[in-house]
Structure formats: structure tokens, C-alpha cells
Design an enzyme around this catalytic site. Structure first.
Site, PDB file in Angstrom:
ATOM      1  N   ASN A 154       0.659  -1.226  -0.240  1.00  0.00           N
ATOM      2  CA  ASN A 154      -0.412  -0.012  -0.059  1.00  0.00           C
ATOM      3  C   ASN A 154       0.307   1.562   0.577  1.00  0.00           C
ATOM      4  O   ASN A 154       0.033   2.460  -0.438  1.00  0.00           O
ATOM      5  CB  ASN A 154      -0.643  -0.099   1.161  1.00  0.00           C
ATOM      6  CG  ASN A 154      -0.401  -0.340   2.515  1.00  0.00           C
ATOM      7  OD1 ASN A 154       1.009  -0.563   2.477  1.00  0.00           O
ATOM      8  ND2 ASN A 154      -0.930   0.345   3.763  1.00  0.00           N
ATOM      9  N   LYS A 177      12.320  -7.794   1.765  1.00  0.00           N
ATOM     10  CA  LYS A 177      12.068  -8.424   1.051  1.00  0.00           C
ATOM     11  C   LYS A 177      10.257  -7.299   0.930  1.00  0.00           C
ATOM     12  O   LYS A 177       8.923  -7.514   1.892  1.00  0.00           O
ATOM     13  CB  LYS A 177      11.426 -10.133   1.571  1.00  0.00           C
ATOM     14  CG  LYS A 177      10.227 -10.044   0.160  1.00  0.00           C
ATOM     15  CD  LYS A 177       9.344 -11.852   1.292  1.00  0.00           C
ATOM     16  CE  LYS A 177       8.041 -10.490   1.126  1.00  0.00           C
ATOM     17  NZ  LYS A 177       6.742 -10.001   0.379  1.00  0.00           N
ATOM     18  N   GLU A 180       5.822  -8.144  -3.634  1.00  0.00           N
ATOM     19  CA  GLU A 180       5.852  -9.506  -4.846  1.00  0.00           C
ATOM     20  C   GLU A 180       4.793  -8.210  -5.864  1.00  0.00           C
ATOM     21  O   GLU A 180       5.029  -8.373  -6.466  1.00  0.00           O
ATOM     22  CB  GLU A 180       5.680 -10.552  -5.021  1.00  0.00           C
ATOM     23  CG  GLU A 180       6.778 -11.298  -4.158  1.00  0.00           C
ATOM     24  CD  GLU A 180       7.080 -11.156  -3.117  1.00  0.00           C
ATOM     25  OE1 GLU A 180       5.625 -11.003  -2.024  1.00  0.00           O
ATOM     26  OE2 GLU A 180       8.082 -11.520  -2.738  1.00  0.00           O
ATOM     27  N   GLY A 230       2.040  -4.745   7.909  1.00  0.00           N
ATOM     28  CA  GLY A 230       1.365  -6.358   6.941  1.00  0.00           C
ATOM     29  C   GLY A 230       0.080  -6.279   7.795  1.00  0.00           C
ATOM     30  O   GLY A 230      -0.708  -5.764   8.457  1.00  0.00           O
ATOM     31  N   LEU A 253       0.444  -3.293  11.935  1.00  0.00           N
ATOM     32  CA  LEU A 253      -1.013  -4.337  11.985  1.00  0.00           C
ATOM     33  C   LEU A 253      -1.800  -3.232  11.287  1.00  0.00           C
ATOM     34  O   LEU A 253      -1.488  -2.423  10.905  1.00  0.00           O
ATOM     35  CB  LEU A 253      -0.503  -5.243  12.572  1.00  0.00           C
ATOM     36  CG  LEU A 253       0.592  -6.018  12.607  1.00  0.00           C
ATOM     37  CD1 LEU A 253      -0.008  -7.058  14.224  1.00  0.00           C
ATOM     38  CD2 LEU A 253       1.195  -6.441  12.199  1.00  0.00           C
ATOM     39  N   CYS A 286      -3.881   1.835   6.267  1.00  0.00           N
ATOM     40  CA  CYS A 286      -3.479   1.444   7.854  1.00  0.00           C
ATOM     41  C   CYS A 286      -4.419   2.290   8.699  1.00  0.00           C
ATOM     42  O   CYS A 286      -5.292   1.728  10.013  1.00  0.00           O
ATOM     43  CB  CYS A 286      -2.692   0.262   8.337  1.00  0.00           C
ATOM     44  SG  CYS A 286      -1.000   1.541   8.488  1.00  0.00           S
ATOM     45  N   GLU A 383     -10.650  -5.501   9.410  1.00  0.00           N
ATOM     46  CA  GLU A 383     -10.263  -3.721   8.459  1.00  0.00           C
ATOM     47  C   GLU A 383     -11.085  -4.029   6.734  1.00  0.00           C
ATOM     48  O   GLU A 383     -10.398  -5.311   6.764  1.00  0.00           O
ATOM     49  CB  GLU A 383      -9.240  -3.745   9.491  1.00  0.00           C
ATOM     50  CG  GLU A 383      -8.812  -2.479   8.187  1.00  0.00           C
ATOM     51  CD  GLU A 383      -6.921  -2.896   8.011  1.00  0.00           C
ATOM     52  OE1 GLU A 383      -6.384  -3.976   8.563  1.00  0.00           O
ATOM     53  OE2 GLU A 383      -6.633  -1.982   8.090  1.00  0.00           O
TER      54      GLU A 383
HETATM   55  P1  NAD Z   1      -2.323 -10.165   3.449  1.00  0.00           P
HETATM   56  O1  NAD Z   1      -2.069 -10.464   4.287  1.00  0.00           O
HETATM   57  O2  NAD Z   1      -1.754 -11.668   1.926  1.00  0.00           O
HETATM   58  O3  NAD Z   1      -0.639 -10.007   2.595  1.00  0.00           O
HETATM   59  C1  NAD Z   1      -0.191  -8.626   3.925  1.00  0.00           C
HETATM   60  C2  NAD Z   1       0.835  -8.210   3.841  1.00  0.00           C
HETATM   61  O4  NAD Z   1       1.681  -9.768   3.845  1.00  0.00           O
HETATM   62  C3  NAD Z   1       1.218  -9.089   2.718  1.00  0.00           C
HETATM   63  O5  NAD Z   1       2.431  -7.329   2.091  1.00  0.00           O
HETATM   64  C4  NAD Z   1       1.657  -9.949   1.464  1.00  0.00           C
HETATM   65  O6  NAD Z   1       2.687 -10.288   0.880  1.00  0.00           O
HETATM   66  C5  NAD Z   1       2.375 -10.107   3.106  1.00  0.00           C
HETATM   67  N1  NAD Z   1       2.819 -11.376   4.092  1.00  0.00           N
HETATM   68  C6  NAD Z   1       1.865 -11.924   3.557  1.00  0.00           C
HETATM   69  N2  NAD Z   1       2.191 -13.890   4.274  1.00  0.00           N
HETATM   70  C7  NAD Z   1       3.371 -13.257   4.613  1.00  0.00           C
HETATM   71  C8  NAD Z   1       4.149 -14.595   5.077  1.00  0.00           C
HETATM   72  N3  NAD Z   1       4.242 -16.113   5.391  1.00  0.00           N
HETATM   73  N4  NAD Z   1       5.942 -13.983   5.583  1.00  0.00           N
HETATM   74  C9  NAD Z   1       5.850 -12.439   5.524  1.00  0.00           C
HETATM   75  N5  NAD Z   1       4.656 -11.780   4.539  1.00  0.00           N
HETATM   76  C10 NAD Z   1       3.846 -12.316   4.278  1.00  0.00           C
HETATM   77  O7  NAD Z   1      -3.343  -9.595   2.711  1.00  0.00           O
HETATM   78  P2  NAD Z   1      -3.473  -8.694   1.448  1.00  0.00           P
HETATM   79  O8  NAD Z   1      -5.126  -8.914   0.584  1.00  0.00           O
HETATM   80  O9  NAD Z   1      -2.605  -8.680   0.178  1.00  0.00           O
HETATM   81  O10 NAD Z   1      -4.192  -7.472   2.157  1.00  0.00           O
HETATM   82  C11 NAD Z   1      -5.754  -7.435   2.643  1.00  0.00           C
HETATM   83  C12 NAD Z   1      -4.952  -7.018   3.932  1.00  0.00           C
HETATM   84  O11 NAD Z   1      -3.543  -6.697   4.468  1.00  0.00           O
HETATM   85  C13 NAD Z   1      -6.310  -5.891   4.696  1.00  0.00           C
HETATM   86  O12 NAD Z   1      -6.620  -6.503   5.281  1.00  0.00           O
HETATM   87  C14 NAD Z   1      -5.445  -5.194   5.580  1.00  0.00           C
HETATM   88  O13 NAD Z   1      -5.383  -5.757   6.711  1.00  0.00           O
HETATM   89  C15 NAD Z   1      -3.634  -5.612   6.014  1.00  0.00           C
HETATM   90  N6  NAD Z   1      -2.138  -4.902   5.285  1.00  0.00           N
HETATM   91  C16 NAD Z   1      -1.615  -4.027   6.102  1.00  0.00           C
HETATM   92  C17 NAD Z   1      -1.378  -3.140   5.354  1.00  0.00           C
HETATM   93  C18 NAD Z   1      -0.667  -2.005   7.375  1.00  0.00           C
HETATM   94  O14 NAD Z   1       0.395  -1.366   6.437  1.00  0.00           O
HETATM   95  N7  NAD Z   1      -0.917  -2.185   8.326  1.00  0.00           N
HETATM   96  C19 NAD Z   1      -0.904  -2.939   4.710  1.00  0.00           C
HETATM   97  C20 NAD Z   1      -1.514  -4.377   3.818  1.00  0.00           C
HETATM   98  C21 NAD Z   1      -2.201  -5.167   4.464  1.00  0.00           C
END
Ligand code: NAD
Length: 479
Positions: A154, A177, A180, A230, A253, A286, A383
């Protein structure tokens, strides 16, 4: 029209164009076309990155903070110089409007600069000894060690900038990392550091299968610290892995930010600010405001202004002039928005505007406003991370505070009031790592960003964000 760069890994000072693990594609969220591809890091690349980070830590951590500042400040200057080109790459792969991307890149340069300057004046603390024979007792901050950093899609420049800025300034080496889906933005940031003269191995970038990479890095003895941004679900998983290997851990998070608009606030001016804050980044932020709790005496006026503002937003490809809201990152997010809206409507919510995807290629979802969604429906609990706002009226401030604090999230909270006593009461009682009173501007290079409860642990940016990359060391010297 500028082309999208070829995406490479960066390991031990070298750009890696291909690996034996193949490539994965990168999509443009505004038209679903393939933008490019990236090489997948396998075991060999991860091992090389870990060894490079271990070796480089020895020299970088011993480099005076003053000299580290010289290199890092140069990288920040290069980032500013290249902001136009990098912003365009960011928009192509992430989707947000160009103006937002430019602001993100320039703010990232400020973050990096601030953290490196702060590291130059990181003070030790002298503690008077108890015994006459002890000459000095000093509490100092030392770099924690090689860092594994994981950043999402994001804010693909800003979030790496917070982690790299803090870690490199403190004297740590890093393996980052990035996500992707948006790898080129971070690669261009890494290129600024490389071009500024950062020694080989201090900063490495890998891409591939997130879970595999996380497992390989967190379990390895070379890595001392894990920093993740994330979702709460993934953050919890990485917290467990980090705990198992006794790695220091910082996590930024998700959130579900409440906004309490008191009866003495200006409903129209507040709604205008709220629309901008809500739909920035298409709500994929977030700290995005989600639950608007508005005093009943001004509710109708707020609702009218907010819905009019949401309807007026120009949605389209971020590279096009005048666009105020871009697409979501991927189809899965559009589908999730539709599911959240359907569930809310099935639970008695009223749709005030939006609610569906745009009938055009790209992952577009309309700015959406829901009223009176029941507290147990999914969007009130989870969220949304998208362009959905929830509006509700309240009568009693105590009740509004209780509703604001009712979720396990605790990242950001906002409130609007002209009364100083009410502002103080809200500041004290809202359960969040960051509280904005009468504005939404809670993220600055100089101030800590982070959540409490299920929204994470630790801080990024500000002095606190730098300290996350240090350990405390106590030295006692007898005469
Ligand atoms: P997701 O949970 O699949 O991924 C979130 C992030 O985690 C991505 O960047 C992904 O590459 C990374 N990720 C996933 N599995 C991982 C692992 N095993 N090890 C390391 N990194 C890993 O969700 P999504 O569909 O991409 O995004 C939606 C959700 O993610 C939202 O509901 C939101 O809560 C959250 N999000 C939060 C932020 C933030 O700034 N806090 C940013 C992006 C996404």
C-alpha cells in the site's frame, strides 16, 4: 509514456536478473495488463543475502554514525532528485494517483534524512556508580544486528523507507522483502542507496514466495531482528516465528480507526477533511478512518456533506490527470469489498453511495458509504482496507468512546471538537497508538507511528523508530 523497469534482486551489491527459481508476473491494477516480472529468490539467493548481511554488519556497525549519515543523506537526495520517475513507477504498479505517489516519495526522503540525523546524536546515559572503585557506568545503544524487513503494497516506498531509514542509520544491515505486487518502487529506493555508495551487502532485496522467505530468514542465526508491516493475521504468524527463535520483533498491523465527531464540530468542514482522509489510497491505508460516529445534532448535515464529497470523487487510473482515487491493488480486494458490502446490507445497513465495482477493466471499486451497519456485521469487525466508510449517529459521548474502543484494533483514532475539555478527555480515553484531534495528520517523519492491542508492537519513524533497531548495552568500568 515511461516504461516500467526490469525488476531485479539486489544481493551483496549486485543486481540479480534471474535465478533458477523462475519469474512471477507483476500486474497493473488500473488495467489488469502485465507490467513486468520479477525473479524468484530460491535457497541459494537467500543464503547469499544472509551471508552478505552478516559480513556487512561487521563493517557498517563499526562505521561512525557521522559517516553513515553522509551516505544515507546522499541516498535521500537521490530519492528527491528521482521523485518524478519513481512516483510514476509507484503509480503504475500500485494504482494511487500520481500526486499521492509524489508526496509519498518526497516524504520518504524526509523520513530517511530525519532518522540518519537522529542517529548522529543518539546519546548514551551515564549512571553514577555506587562504589568508589567504579569509574563509570554507561548505558549505550548499539545496533541490533542484521534485520529482515517485510513490507506491503500500500505504501511501497514509504514503508520500506521507515524500516531502511531506521535500520541503516542505527548501523544495521538489512534484507528487505517488499511486496511482490509492487516490487519496482522498493527496488528504486534500494538503487538510491546503492548509487549513494552504501557498501555491498549492507542492503539486500529479495522477492519470491513470502512464507518461504519469512521462514528462511527468521529461523536463520544471521538475522537478529524482524520488522513487519501488513495484516494482523500475518503479523501474528511472524510474531510466533520470531518468538520461537528469540528474534526482536516490530509489527505495524491493521487498524479500524474510529472518528468521533462531537456536536460542537463544524459538520461540513469536518466531512470535507474526512472524505479526503477516507479515500486516500482508495482506503488501503492502515490508519484510514473507517467508523464515523457523529453526534445526532449534526448527523444529517455531516452525512449530506460526506456523501456528496464521496460521490464527487473522480475515480480512475492514477496516471490520468485529475484522478482522485485509483484502483484497489488486486481482484481479491475488489471481491472482498463486495462481500463486505453484501454482508452489511444483509444485516440492515443502508447504502448511501457506491457499493459496486466499476464496469471497466482494472480493480476499481466505488467510494462507498454505509449507514447503520449492525455492530456484529463483518465490516464493523474486520478492517475493510478499502474505500468503505461507516456512518452512525450517537447521543452520548461515553457511548461513542465505548464503541470506538470496542474492537481489538488500536492503531489510529480521531476526534473532532471545539471544546478543550472534551479534546483532553478523548485524547486520554481513546485506545490507540495515535490520536488525531481536529485533523487526520498523524504520520510525520519526526513522530512515532505504531499501534497497540492487535494493531502491532513497537514504532516506526521518530526517535522511537530508530531505537527499535538498537539493543541496550551497559558498560561498567572499574578504575
Ligand atoms: P495478506 O495478509 O495476504 O498480506 C499482507 C502482507 O503480508 C502482504 O504484503 C504480503 O506479501 C505479506 N505476507 C503474506 N504472507 C506472508 C508471510 N508468510 N511472510 C511474510 N509476509 C507475508 O493480505 P492482502 O490481501 O495483501 O491485504 C489485505 C490485508 O492486509 C488488509 O486487510 C490489511 O489488514 C492488511 N494490510 C495492512 C497493511 C498495513 O499497512 N498495516 C498493508 C497492507 C495490507
Amino acid at each position: 509514456m515511461m516504461s516500467y523497469p526490469e525488476v531485479h534482486l539486489h544481493i551483496d551489491g549486485r543486481w540479480i536478473e534471474k535465478t533458477t527459481s523462475g519469474f512471477l508476473p507483476i500486474a497493473n491494477p488500473a488495467d489488469e495488463a502485465v507490467l513486468g516480472r520479477f525473479p524468484v529468490a530460491g535457497e541459494a539467493e537467500l543464503a547469499a543475502a544472509r551471508q552478505a548481511a552478516r559480513r556487512a554488519f561487521a563493517t557498517w556497525s563499526a562505521t561512525p554514525a557521522f559517516d553513515r549519515y553522509g551516505v544515507i543523506a546522499k541516498a535521500a537526495a537521490l530519492l528527491r532528485e528521482r521523485a518524478g520517475r519513481i512516483a510514476r513507477i509507484l503509480t503504475l504498479e500500485q494504482g494511487k494517483p500520481l500526486a499521492e505517489s509524489s508526496r509519498e516519495v518526497l516524504l520518504s526522503a524526509d523520513i530517511i534524512d530525519f532518522l540518519a540525523q537522529e542517529a548522529r546524536r543518539l546519546a548514551s546515559r551515564g549512571v553514577p556508580p555506587r562504589s568508589a572503585g567504579v569509574a563509570s557506568q554507561t548505558v549505550m545503544r548499539v545496533p541490533v544486528g542484521p534485520v529482515a524487513a517485510f513490507t506491503p503494497w500500500n505504501f511501497p516506498v514509504n514503508l520500506p523507507a521507515r524500516k531502511l531509514g531506521g535500520a541503516l542509520a542505527a548501523g544495521c544491515s538489512v534484507i528487505i522483502k517488499p511486496d511482490e505486487e509492487t516490487p519496482a518502487s522498493c527496488m528504486e529506493l534500494v538503487r538510491c542507496f546503492a548509487d549513494a555508495g552504501l557498501p555491498a551487502g549492507v542492503l539486500n532485496m529479495v522477492l519470491g514466495r513470502p512464507a518461504e522467505i519469512a521462514d528462511a530468514l527468521i529461523a536463520s542465526p544471521e538475522i537478529a531482528k524482524v520488522s513487519f508491516t501488513g495484516s494482523t493475521a500475518v503479523g501474528r504468524m511472524l510474531a510466533e516465528k520470531s518468538a520461537r527463535h528469540l528474534k526482536r520483533y516490530t509489527a505495524e498491523l491493521g487498524g479500524h480507526a474510529p472518528v468521533i465527531v462531537c456536536g460542537d464540530a463544524d459538520p461540513v468542514a469536518t466531512a470535507a477533511l474526512a472524505v479526503v482522509a477516507k479515500f486516500r489510497g482508495a482506503g488501503q491505508v492502515c490508519a484510514s478512518p473507517v467508523r464515523f460516529l457523529v453526534h445526532r445534532s449534526i448527523y444529517a448535515a455531516f452525512r449530506e456533506a460526506f456523501v456528496a464529497g464521496a460521490r464527487a470523487l473522480r475515480v480512475g487510473a492514477g496516471v490520468d490527470d485529475g484522478v482522485q482515487m485509483g484502483p484497489l491493488i488486486a481482484r481479491r480486494r475488489v471481491q472482498e469489498m463486495a462481500r463486505l458490502v453484501d454482508d452489511a446490507l444483509a444485516n440492515g445497513a443502508l447504502l448511501l453511495c457506491g457499493g459496486t465495482r466499476l464496469a471497466r477493466p482494472g480493480f476499481f471499486f466505488e467510494p462507498t458509504v454505509l449507514e447503520a451497519a449492525l455492530p456484529h456485521c463483518r465490516v464493523q469487525q474486520e478492517e475493510p482496507f478499502g474505500p468503505i466508510a461507516l456512518l452512525d449517529a450517537f447521543d452520548d459521548l461515553e457511548e461513542a468512546i465505548a464503541r470506538a474502543n470496542a474492537l481489538p484494533y488500536g492503531l489510529a483514532a480521531y476526534a473532532f471538537t471545539r471544546d478543550l475539555g472534551t479534546a483532553n478527555r478523548l485524547s486520554a480515553s481513546l485506545q490507540a497508538g495515535m490520536v488525531g484531534i481536529n485533523h487526520f495528520g498523524i504520520s510525520q517523519p519526526e513522530t512515532p507511528f505504531g499501534g497497540i492491542k492487535d494493531s502491532g508492537m513497537g514504532s516506526e519513524s521518530g526517535l522511537e523508530g530508530l531505537l527499535e533497531y538498537t539493543d541496550v548495552k551497559f558498560v561498567s568500568v572499574a578504575a
